[in-house]
Each structure stands twice: as C-alpha cells, then as structure tokens.
Scaffold this motif. Structure first.
Motif, mmCIF file in Angstrom:
data_model
loop_
_atom_site.group_PDB
_atom_site.id
_atom_site.type_symbol
_atom_site.label_atom_id
_atom_site.label_comp_id
_atom_site.label_asym_id
_atom_site.label_seq_id
_atom_site.Cartn_x
_atom_site.Cartn_y
_atom_site.Cartn_z
ATOM 1 N N TYR A 19 -8.471 -10.861 -0.051
ATOM 2 C CA TYR A 19 -8.837 -11.111 -1.457
ATOM 3 C C TYR A 19 -7.704 -11.831 -2.187
ATOM 4 C CZ TYR A 19 -12.887 -7.974 -0.974
ATOM 5 O OH TYR A 19 -14.078 -7.409 -0.595
ATOM 6 N N THR B 91 -11.993 -8.274 -6.455
ATOM 7 C CA THR B 91 -12.495 -7.139 -5.696
ATOM 8 C C THR B 91 -13.267 -6.213 -6.625
ATOM 9 O OG1 THR B 91 -10.600 -5.703 -6.083
ATOM 10 C CG2 THR B 91 -10.431 -7.249 -4.254
ATOM 11 N N THR C 219 -8.080 -5.162 3.865
ATOM 12 C CA THR C 219 -8.866 -6.306 3.374
ATOM 13 C C THR C 219 -8.251 -6.938 2.126
ATOM 14 O OG1 THR C 219 -10.281 -4.838 2.063
ATOM 15 C CG2 THR C 219 -11.055 -5.416 4.259
ATOM 16 N N ASN C 220 -7.399 -6.198 1.415
ATOM 17 C CA ASN C 220 -6.866 -6.715 0.145
ATOM 18 C C ASN C 220 -6.086 -8.011 0.311
ATOM 19 O OD1 ASN C 220 -7.983 -4.943 -1.661
ATOM 20 N ND2 ASN C 220 -6.235 -3.538 -1.692
ATOM 21 N N SER C 221 -5.412 -8.178 1.449
ATOM 22 C CA SER C 221 -4.673 -9.417 1.683
ATOM 23 C C SER C 221 -5.608 -10.617 1.650
ATOM 24 C CB SER C 221 -3.955 -9.351 3.039
ATOM 25 O OG SER C 221 -3.153 -10.488 3.226
ATOM 26 N N GLN D 270 0.830 -1.201 0.000
ATOM 27 C CA GLN D 270 0.000 0.000 0.000
ATOM 28 C C GLN D 270 0.871 1.260 0.000
ATOM 29 O OE1 GLN D 270 -2.956 0.969 -0.841
ATOM 30 N NE2 GLN D 270 -4.270 0.957 0.966
ATOM 31 N N ARG E 177 -7.407 -1.718 -7.279
ATOM 32 C CA ARG E 177 -6.287 -1.407 -6.394
ATOM 33 C C ARG E 177 -6.048 -2.583 -5.442
ATOM 34 N NH1 ARG E 177 -9.565 2.777 -7.054
ATOM 35 N NH2 ARG E 177 -10.771 2.270 -5.177
ATOM 36 N N THR E 178 -4.817 -3.071 -5.403
ATOM 37 C CA THR E 178 -4.517 -4.279 -4.614
ATOM 38 C C THR E 178 -3.490 -4.024 -3.506
ATOM 39 O OG1 THR E 178 -2.830 -4.932 -6.227
ATOM 40 C CG2 THR E 178 -5.052 -5.830 -6.530
ATOM 41 N N GLU F 228 -9.516 -0.484 2.063
ATOM 42 C CA GLU F 228 -9.041 -1.446 1.064
ATOM 43 C C GLU F 228 -7.785 -2.155 1.554
ATOM 44 O OE1 GLU F 228 -8.507 0.514 -2.678
ATOM 45 O OE2 GLU F 228 -10.652 0.634 -3.087
ATOM 46 N N VAL G 43 -1.746 -3.552 -0.090
ATOM 47 C CA VAL G 43 -2.050 -4.143 1.216
ATOM 48 C C VAL G 43 -1.458 -3.287 2.339
ATOM 49 C CG1 VAL G 43 -1.642 -6.143 2.729
ATOM 50 C CG2 VAL G 43 -2.163 -6.481 0.299
#
Length: 593
Positions: free
Chosen positions: A461, A468, A457-459, A381, A472-473, A454, A475
C-alpha cells in the motif's frame, strides 16, 4: 541448460511483496510467485492497475457470493492480460534500439547465440517470421501462485459455518483454477489432505488429449520422504506434481519450518540419487489414478522438475547447486527485496534492509501461527507494538482474520495477535502463581506477536500510494538471513547480472557459505530447544532432539566429503571451512543428549 531460459525464479515473499511481481518481470522471461492469501489486497491492486492501464473495473464487494474466489480469479486474469500485453509490446519493438526486447536479451544468462540467430533472421526473414520465432523462442515467465495449505480457515455467514469449499485455501484454489492462467500452483507449509482432494474438482489439473497440463502443481518440500508420500497421495487422484521445490528449513525468509536436523546438501543429494525412483513410484500410481477417473493413460511420463531455494547468494553457489544436484532452477528471494523494480517495498523498509547486519536478522515468535518467523529488528510494525504497549493497549484489532486459529477462549477461532486474545491471556498470566520474572517473560513473548495480515501487505500500500481500510501502517518484514550481506539498492538488471556472475554485488563482503550458514542456524536452534527441554525435563522432546542431533552429525560428515571434492574449485569458499565443521562437531559433542 538452455541459453534462452532463466535458471532462477523469484519465490513468494510475504503477502504483498510479490503480489504484482509478474507484471514487472514476466515479460522478460522471469518466473515469480503471487501469494493468494489476501483477496482484499488483490482487489485493491486490480483497481490500481485497471486505472493505470485504462481497463474497465467493477468492484467485487464482500456481499457478492463466493467473493474471495471471484476476486482472486479477476486479479489473476488481469495480471495475465497485463503480462501478455507487455510481452506483445516487447515482441513488436524488435526493430527499436534500447527496447524491452533488447533488455530481455541482456538479462539472459548468455545471449550471444540468441542474438546471432536473431540478427540472422532480421537480415533474411520477414518481420512476421521473426516475430513468430521470438514468440516460440523467448517465452514470458510463469505467473505462479502460492497457497499455504494450513491457512484454510473456515468461514461463517450469520454465525453459521459455511461448507468446506468456502474455507480460505479452498476458495483461493478455486480462484486460481477458474482463472485463465496456465501456470503452477505452489502448495507450501505441509500436507492438507482435504485441500489436496479438492484439486480433483477442476479439469485444468488433469492432462488434456495431448497429455498436456494447463495448470500444474509445485510442491514445496523439506525432504525426499515427504515428497514421495505427497506425490503418491496426489497421483492416486490423477494429479501430477510437476515440480518438487526444496527449501532450506531455517535459512529462508518468512515462516521457518525446521526439519529434524536434515540439512539442505544431504537432502538435495538424496533427491539427485532417487530422482528416478520418485518418478517411477509416482507415475505408476498416476496411471492408475487417471484410469479410475476414466481418463486416458499417458504414453510417457510428464515432466518433473527439482528446484531449490534458501540462502543462495552468489553465482558460484547458484551454479554449484545446478550442476552438483542436477537442479532445474534456483529460487532467489530476499535479495530481490532490495530491487524495487521487481517487488513492492516502502522506503523505510528498504533502508532498514539495506543497512541490516547479521545481528539484526533473527528467528522470532512474531507469527500468530506459533511457527518461528524470520524477522528484522527495527521494522515499523515492531515500533507500532511498542507504542500500543506504552499506551497500555496490547494487541491489534483483528479485521482480515486470515490467521485466526486459536479456540482457547472462544468457539469461533481468533488470532493470538488480537486485542481479544491478548486481553484474556495477559490477565491469565498476571493472575497465575508464576514468579515476577517468569510473568514478564511470558508477557513479552505474547506481545511479540505481529498482525501479519496487515504487516505483510502494508508495504505494498505504501509503495504504491494506495489507501487502506485501516489507519495502521506498520510493516512486517520477513527476509531470510542472506539479506545481511546485500548492502545496496539495485536495478533488476544488476541483480540478474549478479546471479549470472556478470557482476559481483558482494565484492569484499565477508559472507559464509550457504551450507555453513544453514548449519550454524540449525546448531543454534538445537541448543535453544535443548535448553528448554532440559529445564522442563521433557523426555519426549529430548528423544526427538537426539535424532535431530544425529542427523546434524551425519550432515557435517557429508559436508566434509563435499568440500574436499570442491576444495580447489570454489574460489569464494572460506579457507577455514574444515575448522568450522570441526567446531560444529565439538559443539554437538558438548551438548550431547
């Protein structure tokens, strides 16, 4: 301590890291906590697990009335169903070698007596009797849930504000209250009287005809006074707090709510000495609260548990806290981020944490809430932020809106990590009369903010291969400083064996005692705050920090006596602990206000 119960639990981590931890560990008797912030993630996970276990699934869209509460209820019911299913399979595998039941035994602190009893029953009783014994003796872990009380954003429909019961925390509370779970609601991040009063609307929080609570309250607290005030506040409403969970103010993961210099050891000592006072003071008020509600008074005091978490890293520390302070359980959080079997963690973040050293872990300004936030350097991130800045596009599109609190420029609150806010704020800084260096400093502080909705929570996903709604990924990771000493990815069994002293994952690792680590962080925190207060000549802040400093000195005096008592009992205690305490005293004297 009962040999058939675990003496640790897995606290809430981030928004997604422990979102399905009960499905992974509860059937082994291990309790853990789910965050109730992100209903979008819960809906995605409900779909994921429904497909995995061939369970009928019907989506709850955001067009449905009260969709947030309904999504939370549906997800928690599914988790409950899956845990019960896995537990039933475990009980029914009693005659198989290398079964889940065998793993349950192996994970216990000491399974010798339980195994002997089990083997005796297998030889002398029917399978039905043995299964009944297992169900009453080896229970599943609790599926607890967490609400950060201050994350209670008002919601709108067609730009018209909805009633308070549709606020985020209120809806999350309703989602849990309407679920099938019989477990605990962990309330954290301070007192929210309106939310606390909303508890009165749900019968599961009141005792049944047998005096039992279907749903319990766990209160995360920073000191005894806060526990007593909040305990009595809820008791007046006929709501009992079943557990007071003491967390280190700074030596923890996630948001860091620093106390006024009160350290973990002295805080736990006060809870130990005044435990009965807490019980008596709240029970008397509780009885009156029940009576006012037209409910029967109780013949005996309900259970109160005192637990702690924050920075515990060895079996010696674990046992010391349990025995010295008469605690009921210890929370182990950050070390479990290196246990993919227990929580959701993507490969890049896993490797980052495994290799992180002390200097990589720090208190940041990354949270849009304006609260210090434990962070690790190099998370994806942070890389995303640098890319946005290089493109001249600071800030994040604000889609989930769980952390919108700022009304500096708008009537409806917005997030301080959002494009909308940063565009206005950065322009304001640029047009100000600050010097060049000060402008640059302010800009770097502003653009440090991460989209935690985001990022946290991205981890989940990524780890589960889920799509998602965003491209945007990046973490965000919020481990406690304790993660610096754990250097390998391990299995659930290995981490649990480490907790119970069957193996040592930190053999040869130089690591400070948890009390000294926290003290170091508090002294450093005080030094930084003092520097800022003196530069701005903030007398009010200096008065606050004077009390802060006095409390730290009292804490150091307590630790001198404490370590003298345990000097010959603690094998892992650093030999220079007394010289370190003296060094902290000198630092405080040097910075005396």
């Amino acid at each position: 301590m009962s040999l058939n119960k675990h003496t640790f639990s897995i606290p809430v981590m981030g928004l997604g890291y422990t979102i399905d931890t009960p499905v992974r560990v509860a059937h082994f008797g291990i309790s853990s906590v789910i965050s109730l912030v992100d209903d979008i993630l819960m809906e995605k996970m409900r779909e994921f697990y429904s497909q995995k276990f061939d369970i009928p699934y019907q989506t709850i869209t955001n067009k449905a009335e009260d969709f947030r509460a309904k999504r939370i209820t549906a997800y928690l019911n599914l988790v409950d169903e899956l845990v019960n299913r896995k537990y039933d399979e475990l009980v029914n595998s009693l005659h198989k070698k290398e079964s889940e039941l065998e793993k349950y035994f192996e994970l216990l602190p000491d399974s010798k007596q339980i195994r002997e009893k089990f083997n005796h029953l297998m030889e002398n009783k029917s399978l039905t009797d043995v299964k009944n014994w297992l169900r009453t003796t080896l229970r599943p872990g609790s599926i607890d849930v967490n609400i950060m009380t201050k994350l209670d954003k008002a919601n709108y429909l067609n730009r018209e504000q909805l009633p308070a019961e549709y606020n985020d925390a209120h809806a999350a509370l309703r989602g849990f209250a309407n679920s099938k779970l019989s477990s605990s609601l962990v309330l954290s991040a301070g007192m929210n009287p309106r939310l606390y009063s909303y508890l009165e609307n749900f019968s599961d929080f009141y005792p049944d005809e047998n005096g039992q609570l279907r749903k319990k309250i766990t209160l995360k607290v920073s000191d005894f006074r806060s526990a007593l005030i909040q305990g009595r506040f809820l008791a007046k409403k006929g709501i009992w707090i079943s557990e007071y969970r003491v967390e280190s103010g700074l030596n923890c993961g996630g948001h860091a709510f620093a106390t006024q210099g009160y350290l973990l050891g002295p805080i736990l000592k006060e809870f130990k000495e005044k435990r009965q006072e807490l019980i008596d003071a709240t029970f008397e008020v509780y009885q009156s609260g029940l009576k006012e509600k037209g409910l029967a008074e109780l013949s005996q005091t309900p259970e109160i548990r005192i637990t702690a978490q924050g920075g515990v890293g060895t079996n010696e520390e674990h046992q010391l806290l349990l025995e010295e302070y008469n605690l009921d359980s210890i929370g182990w959080g950050s070390p479990f981020m290196l246990v993919p079997e227990a929580c959701n963690i993507d490969e890049e973040s896993l490797n980052l944490l495994k290799n992180a050293g002390e200097d990589d872990l720090y208190l940041s300004d990354a949270s849009p809430l304006g609260v210090p936030f434990n962070n690790v350097r190099g998370a994806s991130q942070q890389k995303a932020i640098q890319n946005y800045l290089a493109e001249g596009k600071p800030g994040f599109p604000c889609t989930k809106k769980y952390l919108v609190f700022n009304t500096e420029y708008t009537e409806i609150p917005i997030c301080t990590a959002s494009k909308q806010y940063l565009k206005k704020k950065l322009n304001e800084v640029e047009e100000s009369e600050m010097g060049t260096d000060e402008k640059q400093y302010q800009k770097s502080k502003l653009t440090e903010k991460e989209c935690l909705c985001e990022g946290l929570t991205n981890s989940t996903y990524l780890a589960n291969g889920l799509e998602t709604d965003s491209k945007r990924t990046g973490v965000s990771i919020c481990p406690g400083p304790n993660i610096a000493y754990f250097k390998q990815v391990v299995s659930l069994k290995e981490m649990v064996d480490h907790i119970y002293g069957k193996i040592n994952l930190l053999k040869g690792v130089k690591r400070p005692n948890l009390f000294l680590k926290e003290l170091h962080m508090y002294v450093e925190y005080l030094e930084n705050r003092l520097r800022e207060a003196r530069e701005t000549q903030d007398n009010k802040q200096l008065a606050y920090l004077r009390k802060f400093q006095a409390n730290l000195n009292e804490g150091i005096n307590y630790y001198r006596q404490f370590f003298e008592k345990y000097e010959h009992k603690l094998q892992e205690m650093k030999r220079d602990v007394f010289s370190e305490l003296e060094a902290f005293t000198q630092k405080l004297e040097k910075n005396k206000i």
